[in-house]
Design an enzyme around this catalytic site. Structure first.
Site, PDB file in Angstrom:
ATOM      1  CE1 TYR A 190      -3.951   1.628  -0.516  1.00 30.22           C
ATOM      2  CE2 TYR A 190      -3.400   2.896   1.427  1.00 30.22           C
ATOM      3  CZ  TYR A 190      -4.173   2.702   0.306  1.00 30.22           C
ATOM      4  OH  TYR A 190      -5.169   3.583   0.003  1.00 30.22           O
ATOM      5  NE  ARG A 243      -8.890  12.932  -3.280  1.00 30.12           N
ATOM      6  CZ  ARG A 243      -8.106  12.368  -2.371  1.00 30.12           C
ATOM      7  NH1 ARG A 243      -6.857  12.766  -2.225  1.00 30.12           N
ATOM      8  NH2 ARG A 243      -8.567  11.390  -1.611  1.00 30.12           N
ATOM      9  CE  LYS A 261      -7.415   2.810   1.143  1.00 29.18           C
ATOM     10  NZ  LYS A 261      -7.310   3.470   2.440  1.00 29.18           N
ATOM     11  CD  GLU A 333      -9.770   4.404  -0.480  1.00 26.82           C
ATOM     12  OE1 GLU A 333      -8.913   5.180   0.000  1.00 26.82           O
ATOM     13  OE2 GLU A 333     -10.603   3.805   0.204  1.00 26.82           O
ATOM     14  CG  ASP A 334      -7.677   7.566  -3.588  1.00 27.84           C
ATOM     15  OD1 ASP A 334      -7.840   8.125  -2.492  1.00 27.84           O
ATOM     16  OD2 ASP A 334      -6.677   6.873  -3.839  1.00 27.84           O
ATOM     17  CG  ASP A 356     -10.265   4.733   4.021  1.00 26.26           C
ATOM     18  OD1 ASP A 356     -10.546   4.644   5.230  1.00 26.26           O
ATOM     19  OD2 ASP A 356      -9.119   4.535   3.571  1.00 26.26           O
ATOM     20  CG  ASP A 357     -10.139   9.147   0.135  1.00 28.04           C
ATOM     21  OD1 ASP A 357      -8.981   8.774   0.349  1.00 28.04           O
ATOM     22  OD2 ASP A 357     -10.827   8.727  -0.813  1.00 28.04           O
ATOM     23  CG  ASN A 498      -0.416   8.905   2.402  1.00 29.12           C
ATOM     24  OD1 ASN A 498       0.604   8.849   3.053  1.00 29.12           O
ATOM     25  ND2 ASN A 498      -1.605   8.556   2.902  1.00 29.12           N
TER      26      ASN A 498
END
Length: 645
Positions: A190, A243, A261, A333-334, A356-357, A498
């Site tokens: 990850y 993103r 993930k 996610e993202d 999650d973000d 990150n």
């Protein structure tokens, strides 16, 4: 019964009578028929029953081998029974498959392959003699061999590729290795390495993982979901690749994120691999480099937006619920800010959704702050927070801090928000900017004069906690850190962006510029830092602390909706796992070596809160939720295979 389109045989070699059946069945006859594959006998043969009378008669009258004039040697062997080698490029062939793994096929099935760990009896029973070297070694020895193999690579991306290759060959060994060496391998599978993997996904892409749903499948998404071989899905991680971490729009190549993930869902949270489904929604990309890259694996067009995007996502969400039911967890996610907030708000009341973000990051950061209070004193209401970054992560963290503070003090939410300040690309978010702000930033617009530089905001707001979620590397400059240290005896500095290259500052910079007084944690891992004879071990505010246990708690309780109180319960459970020994080292997060135990406690706390709120459907409630969580966890130890009688 299985249809002719999915006919399968019971061993990896031709079964008695099946050669002539397949030869005839593949000649394109239009009349439908069904087959039943019966249990194999000791002679490795399966029985095939045809229930179409016309087809039975046809097969009976066909020769058991091709005519003599067709028995020419081709690249496929002495007899091209199935016709693949004789077919020209404009002719169709049927991709026949084997359903029960044995022999050569078993060795290439990652779900069941054990490599050299197959026992002598298993090798005899499953036709593996001669297909493996004669030695038998246990899984523990295989783990030692594989970690040595991974360590021989110096480049992180090569380590990542070695781990992905292992996952595709031997699933249980992959998870065994990851669990036993989690602190070493987590940065490999990850962040930060997965970011580089996504950037180069087109060139390292070997074998498809997960489902790719593009604009081409609009109107057929339910059909696409049904193509996935596993039917009992419990967790879906989905991205549209706009993103990816702090790297921007990577389009279809963002698949590395859902895959990574879900690997952690299994390794850290114990969710079965077969219950996990990674999905990428491909609506195009605005990344010019990818659009001009011949190796790019996604749609080469500009991103769909507006109604076209919304319709595709709505069809996807509806199809998931129809195919997998009410209790499947969908983790966003993202996604870019403008879509992430809208999707979460739109579907949180009708689906079991989790971003999650926004929510995962908020929960793990809140846990770190609660733990940090034991080092600096006071409670959340006594501290002032300043964020650099007002996107998904920043506003999500700010809101959860406000919710927890309101819960602790019984103060109105609007009142506790006044202790939380955010800086975006245009400077401090203040009331005078309210009309031009995006809706998710408006709650954080407070009365204050405009401030454009971060260091000026630090000096004017005088925060005790500085949190970076900007995705912009090296923005916590020496001037900023020194300002924080001049205001606070123990400044709390969280550099969360990150991958490592996008981190607002390094651990070394935070400790050095604060004269060793900072309480520091980051999104990506940093090595220990020595300053004036003392060794500081930086913590990592990694979402992997939260989402695996959080998801397990939802699954094991049969929760149907995510409530903010579940996130608070997860944060409190994680903070409670930080020991005095950890605090002595300056850590505000526990070590990852105990992550499965931590995940079990988080899952138990989340489930307990779900039962309390009436959101859980798995009844009756287990008496000991921690033990129940541990009992639900997947373990990657090899299973013994049934012997033939």
């Amino acid at each position: 019964m299985i249809s002719s389109s999915s006919c399968s045989f019971l061993s990896n070699s031709a079964v008695a009578g099946s050669r002539s059946f397949c030869g005839g069945a593949r000649k394109g006859h239009s009349s439908p028929f069904r087959v039943v594959c019966l249990a194999p006998s000791n002679d490795r043969n399966g029985s095939v029953v045809l229930d179409s009378p016309a087809k039975k008669e046809q097969i009976r009258n066909e020769p058991t081998s091709p005519p003599a004039e067709e028995e020419t040697v081709s690249s496929g062997g002495p007899q091209d029974v199935y016709g693949e080698d004789k077919a020209t490029e404009d002719q169709f062939v049927t991709p026949w498959n084997v359903s029960v793994a044995s022999g050569y096929t078993l060795l290439r099935d990652p779900h069941f392959n054990k490599g050299l760990a197959f026992t002598e009896k298993e090798r005899d029973a499953h036709y593996l003699r001669g297909l493996l070297p004669p030695t038998v070694i246990p899984q523990e020895t295989q783990v030692k061999k594989m970690i040595q193999h991974v360590r021989q690579y110096q480049v992180p991306l090569q380590k990542y590729m070695a781990m992905m290759d292992l996952q595709e060959r031997n699933e249980r060994l992959f998870y065994k290795l990851l669990i036993e060496h989690v602190e070493e391998l987590l940065p490999v599978v990850y962040t930060p390495t997965v970011g580089e993997a996504c950037q180069k996904y087109g060139s390292i892409f070997m074998r498809p993982q997960g489902l790719y749903i593009s604009l081409k499948e609009k109107g057929r998404i339910l059909e696409v979901l049904r193509n996935w071989p596993e039917k009992n899905i419990q967790v879906i991680v989905v991205t549209d690749g706009e993103r990816i971490l702090g790297l921007g729009d990577l389009g279809c190549q963002g698949m590395g994120i859902p895959v990574g993930k879900l690997s952690l869902y299994t390794a850290l949270g114990g969710v079965r691999p077969s219950a996990c489904l990674p999905i990428t929604i491909d609506v195009g990309t605005n990344n010019e480099n990818l659009l001009n890259d011949e190796l790019y694996i996604g749609l080469k067009q500009r991103r769909a937006t507006g109604q076209e995007y919304a319709e595709l996502m709505h069809e996807f969400m509806s199809a998931v619920k129809q195919n997998y039911g009410e209790k499947v967890l969908i983790q966003f996610e993202d996604f870019a800010n403008h879509n992430a907030f809208d999707l979460l708000e739109k579907y949180r009341s009708t689906h079991l959704v989790f971003n999650d973000d926004i929510q995962g990051t908020a929960s793990v950061v809140l846990a770190g702050l609660v733990a940090a209070l034991k080092l600096v004193g006071g409670n959340l209401a006594d501290h002032r927070f300043l964020f650099l970054g007002a996107g998904e992560a920043g506003t999500g963290i700010a809101e959860l801090i406000a919710l927890e503070t309101s819960k602790q003090t019984n103060a109105p939410l609007d009142e506790v928000r006044k202790n939380i300040w955010l800086v975006d690309s245009k400077g401090l978010i203040v009331s005078s900017r309210k009309e031009s702000l995006q809706h998710f930033k408006k709650p954080w617009a407070h009365d204050h004069e405009p401030v454009h530089r971060l260091v000026d905001a630090v000096n004017k707001i005088k925060p005790t906690v500085l949190i970076g979620t900007s995705g912009q590397g090296r923005t916590f400059t020496k001037e900023v850190i020194e300002a924080m240290a001049s205001i606070n005896e123990k400044p709390i500095i969280l550099s969360l962006s990150n991958p490592t290259s996008q981190s607002e500052c390094t651990a070394e910079e935070a400790y050095k510029w604060s004269q060793g007084r900072a309480i520091f944690a980051s999104g990506s891992p940093f090595p220990p830092v020595e300053y004036e004879g003392k060794v500081f071990v930086p913590g990592q505010a990694n979402n992997a602390y939260i989402f695996p246990g959080f998801g397990l708690g939802l699954i094991m309780s049969g929760t149907i909706r995510v409530h903010d109180d579940l996130l608070l319960a997860a944060s409190e459970a994680l903070a409670a796992q930080v020991s005095e020994e950890n605090f002595e080292k300056g850590l505000i997060y526990p070590p990852f070596t105990n992550i499965r135990k931590i995940s079990a406690h988080i899952a138990a706390s989340v489930a307990a809160k779900a039962y309390e709120l009436g959101l859980a459907t798995r009844l009756p409630q287990p008496k000991d939720l921690v033990k129940f969580a541990e009992s639900c966890m997947y373990t990657p130890a090899y299973r013994s295979y049934r012997q033939q009688e």
